[in-house]
Design a protein around this motif. Structure first.
Motif, PDB file in Angstrom:
ATOM      1  N   UNK A 190       0.851  -1.194   0.000  1.00 21.53           N
ATOM      2  CA  UNK A 190       0.000   0.000   0.000  1.00 21.53           C
ATOM      3  C   UNK A 190       0.887   1.245   0.000  1.00 21.53           C
ATOM      4  N   UNK A 210     -16.966  34.667 -19.623  1.00 18.91           N
ATOM      5  CA  UNK A 210     -18.012  34.073 -20.465  1.00 18.91           C
ATOM      6  C   UNK A 210     -19.002  35.131 -20.941  1.00 18.91           C
ATOM      7  N   UNK A 231      -0.799   7.614   0.438  1.00 17.79           N
ATOM      8  CA  UNK A 231      -1.387   8.447  -0.613  1.00 17.79           C
ATOM      9  C   UNK A 231      -1.305   9.950  -0.334  1.00 17.79           C
ATOM     10  N   UNK A 279     -25.942  30.949 -21.773  1.00 16.50           N
ATOM     11  CA  UNK A 279     -24.794  30.404 -22.508  1.00 16.50           C
ATOM     12  C   UNK A 279     -25.246  29.299 -23.469  1.00 16.50           C
ATOM     13  N   UNK A 280     -24.977  29.469 -24.778  1.00 15.09           N
ATOM     14  CA  UNK A 280     -25.357  28.410 -25.709  1.00 15.09           C
ATOM     15  C   UNK A 280     -24.378  27.237 -25.613  1.00 15.09           C
ATOM     16  N   UNK A 289     -16.765  25.276 -27.320  1.00 11.51           N
ATOM     17  CA  UNK A 289     -16.511  25.441 -25.890  1.00 11.51           C
ATOM     18  C   UNK A 289     -15.541  24.352 -25.434  1.00 11.51           C
ATOM     19  N   UNK A 339     -13.837  13.308 -18.201  1.00  8.76           N
ATOM     20  CA  UNK A 339     -13.234  14.600 -18.537  1.00  8.76           C
ATOM     21  C   UNK A 339     -12.183  14.455 -19.622  1.00  8.76           C
ATOM     22  N   UNK A 342     -14.766  44.702 -23.786  1.00  8.73           N
ATOM     23  CA  UNK A 342     -14.718  44.006 -22.504  1.00  8.73           C
ATOM     24  C   UNK A 342     -14.934  45.011 -21.377  1.00  8.73           C
ATOM     25  N   UNK A 350     -14.684   2.633  -9.201  1.00  6.60           N
ATOM     26  CA  UNK A 350     -14.775   3.016 -10.616  1.00  6.60           C
ATOM     27  C   UNK A 350     -13.484   2.795 -11.380  1.00  6.60           C
ATOM     28  N   UNK A 351     -12.389   2.560 -10.665  1.00  7.53           N
ATOM     29  CA  UNK A 351     -11.106   2.377 -11.326  1.00  7.53           C
ATOM     30  C   UNK A 351     -10.433   3.683 -11.700  1.00  7.53           C
ATOM     31  N   UNK A 352     -11.103   4.792 -11.481  1.00  9.98           N
ATOM     32  CA  UNK A 352     -10.532   6.087 -11.850  1.00  9.98           C
ATOM     33  C   UNK A 352      -9.599   6.564 -10.744  1.00  9.98           C
ATOM     34  N   UNK A 358     -14.388  38.992 -26.371  1.00 10.81           N
ATOM     35  CA  UNK A 358     -13.858  38.499 -25.101  1.00 10.81           C
ATOM     36  C   UNK A 358     -12.349  38.377 -25.169  1.00 10.81           C
ATOM     37  N   UNK A 359     -11.705  38.977 -24.182  1.00 12.27           N
ATOM     38  CA  UNK A 359     -10.252  38.901 -24.143  1.00 12.27           C
ATOM     39  C   UNK A 359      -9.820  37.637 -23.411  1.00 12.27           C
ATOM     40  N   UNK A 417     -13.773  29.500 -23.371  1.00 14.96           N
ATOM     41  CA  UNK A 417     -14.825  29.479 -22.358  1.00 14.96           C
ATOM     42  C   UNK A 417     -16.206  29.240 -22.975  1.00 14.96           C
ATOM     43  N   UNK A 418     -16.337  29.512 -24.269  1.00 14.25           N
ATOM     44  CA  UNK A 418     -17.628  29.264 -24.940  1.00 14.25           C
ATOM     45  C   UNK A 418     -17.388  29.219 -26.444  1.00 14.25           C
ATOM     46  N   UNK A 478      -8.044   0.326 -16.813  1.00 16.35           N
ATOM     47  CA  UNK A 478      -8.958   1.086 -15.981  1.00 16.35           C
ATOM     48  C   UNK A 478     -10.368   0.600 -16.249  1.00 16.35           C
ATOM     49  N   UNK A 479     -11.121   0.458 -15.177  1.00 15.10           N
ATOM     50  CA  UNK A 479     -12.476  -0.054 -15.309  1.00 15.10           C
ATOM     51  C   UNK A 479     -13.317   0.871 -16.189  1.00 15.10           C
ATOM     52  N   UNK A 480     -13.114   2.147 -16.000  1.00 10.87           N
ATOM     53  CA  UNK A 480     -13.955   3.106 -16.717  1.00 10.87           C
ATOM     54  C   UNK A 480     -13.103   4.333 -16.981  1.00 10.87           C
ATOM     55  N   UNK A 481     -13.134   4.816 -18.200  1.00  6.58           N
ATOM     56  CA  UNK A 481     -12.309   5.996 -18.464  1.00  6.58           C
ATOM     57  C   UNK A 481     -13.004   7.234 -17.903  1.00  6.58           C
ATOM     58  N   UNK A 482     -12.219   8.176 -17.468  1.00  8.11           N
ATOM     59  CA  UNK A 482     -12.760   9.386 -16.876  1.00  8.11           C
ATOM     60  C   UNK A 482     -13.513  10.191 -17.932  1.00  8.11           C
ATOM     61  N   UNK A 534      -9.538   6.689  -2.590  1.00  8.86           N
ATOM     62  CA  UNK A 534      -9.414   5.226  -2.520  1.00  8.86           C
ATOM     63  C   UNK A 534     -10.727   4.535  -2.858  1.00  8.86           C
ATOM     64  N   UNK A 585     -17.845  36.250 -29.088  1.00  9.78           N
ATOM     65  CA  UNK A 585     -18.907  35.318 -28.706  1.00  9.78           C
ATOM     66  C   UNK A 585     -19.902  36.062 -27.850  1.00  9.78           C
TER      67      UNK A 585
END
Lengths: 126, 539
Positions: free
Chosen positions: A19, B354, A22, B390-391, A118, A52, B305, B227-229, A95-96, A63-64, A46-50, B221, A90
């Motif tokens: 172990x 945004x 962590x 926001x679209x 986005x 994100x 802006x 989930x394995x993540x 937007x800067x 941002x959009x 990995x059991x499941x991909x993230x 943990x 947008x």
């Protein structure tokens, strides 16, 4: 430390598992040498991909959804904090998009006139 | 405390049957009390206190000493013992069952609270620990006192099993009973994991310390196993993640002392309970001086802006603005301030982020803040520069309809004074969602730079003049011409003003005084609606 028996594709491997502490991600002591066959089994799926997308540190994302109006920096440029990187039109606004910290432009991924979604990576900083 | 002991020692006890006897209290009794008190005040002992200090943290009692004015804290249940007789626990002493509870003075007002003591059995919650918290919560409800909860606990005391579990349930029940009755502020100053996280989650404001605190339901943990993540505490349970990503936390404090400072600051804007007025400090004279700088804050180019923060800071007293949810959904700014001494809750679009659009998170953030202000009689000041919702696919699939509806619901349901200033863009449904006249705003001011329209000129021209554009030789030029025409004619405050939707169009320089005067005249506002159990905000 634990001894485990793992079966991969019908082959049984004996592995020793330790172990890890962590809090800092480093093992409490040096990892033990695993028996040779175990190394083949090393890449664990990995059991499941993230869900994100893998966003790298320093990636500036849109941002959009919008259109890039102008790009103010080029690959290799040194930028200061809050320096303008590009302008994204947008939602009735120009937007800067600014640098969050002093950094170097690793790569500009978009050019003026390009439509972006986005979350799309615009500029990578390092 | 000192005062009280003196009274006991010298009061002439001349009543009762033993009148003739001299009734001086036996000194050994007082010494025994003092000894017990001193022992209990040490919590889990000096060794453990040292460990807490080494982390740069404070103990429960030190936190309370900082929270309450000196000598005003009346502790409840210091001598309580735990109720566990299994697993060898019967031999263990846990002073006060790991939690300090009671009532004290903050800025001259009574405030109730608890602070979990990590030095005593890791601050774990057992049956008596929960009972102490519940007792002081009931008192806060009965007496209308703000409630402050300082969380620093390893979780349920496993040895107490379902008794501990039931204890959490009883605390949750009271969190809900107190909700909307008295302000509830949670400080997450240590670990707060699993079910324990739901008590602060049921409270109004959460303050979390940056380095020593963590809050999560399932840790890395458990997530890995289920989930394995692979993830880290930093990603899911840190102050940064809770404040910036999930929005569970409203304030990040640098350390314990800063967290207590934030509690003080927050309380300085809040009434003690829902029947009380917020602590207004009305200035004798309303400042009517125009502020010419306000005329310079909107860029000439309507697409340019703009930063809303200076607008807020120039309206409120001394630029003092306590921003809530500073790291979360930054396209909307919410927070507390005073205008000529009157407490207001400010809700403002931030066009810097945004483009100031309303999205799922901003709607949740805004609606929650509006409802808090309404529950505690705090007038709402809304500053508008919103181009729309926001679209995006994520927004639609994530339910922007039901989340955006929360903003509409919260504003419509609010009966406190509602004052709106339209600074620049106010388009379509998002115009309504930012407290338009139709949402029951009492006063709506618009700057001459305001653009109040059903949709942007580009979109409108495409719909209204599609045939003309298609028929034209130079389609792009015709389109640009018609867009400009529409913009000039409709993107102004005067279309809405001509229909009585605006109280007045004002020079930006007079915003502060206009808002201040409106706040004074709405202060006695009372609006009654037919009684019902509760409305059904689309959660």
């Amino acid at each position: 430390m634990k001894k485990l028996k793992i079966t991969v594709e019908g082959k049984a491997y004996e592995v020793t598992v330790e172990r890890m502490d962590d809090s800092d991600g480093s093992p409490a002591s040096a990892p033990l040498a695993a028996p040779a066959p175990a190394q083949q089994a090393a890449p664990v799926k990995r059991a499941d991909s993230s869900p994100r997308p893998p966003i790298k540190a320093g990636s500036i994302t849109s941002p959009m959804a919008g259109v890039v109006l102008s790009v103010q920096v080029a690959d290799g440029d040194e930028v200061e904090q809050e320096q303008l990187l590009l302008v994204l039109e947008a939602m009735k606004m120009e937007n800067q998009i600014i640098a969050p910290a002093p950094s170097k432009v690793a790569k500009v991924h978009v050019k003026a006139g390009e439509s972006v979604a986005e979350g799309q990576v615009l500029v990578e900083l390092e | 405390m000192g005062l009280r002991r003196e009274c006991f020692a010298t009061a002439p006890h001349s009543f009762g049957r033993n009148r003739q006897k001299k009734m001086t209290i036996d000194k050994t009794l007082l010494e025994d009390l003092q000894k017990r008190r001193a022992e209990r005040s040490l919590g889990g002992g000096e060794e453990r206190i040292k460990k807490v200090h080494a982390k740069g943290a404070m103990t429960a009692r030190e936190r309370f000493a900082q929270l309450f004015e000196e000598g005003t804290f009346q502790e409840w249940g210091m001598h309580v013992e735990h109720a566990c007789h299994d697993f060898g626990m019967e031999k263990k002493v846990l002073p006060g069952d790991g939690v300090v509870t009671g009532v004290g003075q903050v800025n001259g007002r009574s405030v109730a609270g608890f602070a979990q003591d990590f030095t005593i059995g890791g601050g774990a919650l057992g049956q008596r620990h929960a009972k102490k918290i519940c007792d002081v919560m009931d008192y806060a409800a009965d007496c209308g006192l703000p409630f402050v909860a300082i969380n620093d606990s390893g979780g349920a005391r496993i040895q107490e099993g379902v008794d501990a579990l039931s204890g959490y349930g009883q605390v949750f029940y009271r969190n809900v009973a107190l909700s909307g009755l008295v302000p509830q502020i949670a400080v997450i100053a240590g670990s707060c994991a699993g079910g324990a996280a739901y008590s602060p989650a049921l409270m109004d404001f959460l303050i979390m310390t940056r380095d020593n605190a963590s809050m999560f339901i399932c840790g890395p943990q458990v997530i890995k196993a289920a989930t394995g993540v692979e993830t880290t505490m930093e990603e899911i349970g840190s102050a940064a993640a809770n404040a910036g990503i999930s929005g569970n936390v409203h304030f990040v404090a640098e350390n314990d002392a800063h967290a207590i400072e934030l509690v003080h600051e927050l309380l300085s804007y809040l009434p003690a309970n829902n029947l009380d007025n917020p602590p207004h400090m009305p200035a004798e004279n309303i400042n009517l001086e125009p502020d010419p700088v306000m005329d310079t804050l909107v860029p000439e180019d309507p697409k340019g802006m703009m930063d809303m923060m200076p607008v807020i800071q120039r309206i409120v007293d001394d630029g003092k603005f306590l921003e809530v949810h500073q790291q979360f959904a930054t396209n909307l700014i919410v927070g507390f301030a005073r205008v000529d001494g009157i407490v207001v809750g400010v809700i403002a679009n931030q066009p810097k982020v945004k483009a100031g659009t309303l999205d799922i998170d901003a709607s949740d953030k805004g609606a929650r803040f509006i409802r808090f202000c309404n529950a505690f009689n705090i007038p709402l000041l809304t500053l508008v520069d919103v181009p729309g919702f926001l679209p995006g696919v994520q927004q639609e699939q994530g339910g922007i309809i039901r989340h955006g509806a929360k903003m509409l619901f919260a504003y419509c349901a609010a009966t406190v004074p509602k004052i709106t200033v339209i600074v620049r863009k106010a388009y379509g449904g998002s115009y309504l969602a930012m407290c338009s006249r139709d949402m029951g705003a009492d006063v709506v001011f618009a700057w001459p730079t305001a653009e109040i329209a059903v949709m942007g000129a580009d979109g409108a021209a495409n719909v209204l003049y599609r045939r003309e554009i298609e028929a034209a030789e130079d389609k792009a030029a015709k389109r640009a011409e018609l867009v400009k025409e529409y913009h000039d004619q409709f993107a102004s405050p005067y279309m809405a003003a001509s229909r009585g939707m605006i109280t007045d169009v004002i020079e930006p320089s007079t915003t502060r005084s206009n808002v201040s005067l409106a706040l004074r005249s709405t202060l006695m506002k009372s609006e009654t609606r037919p009684p019902k159990k509760h409305g059904l905000i689309p959660l």
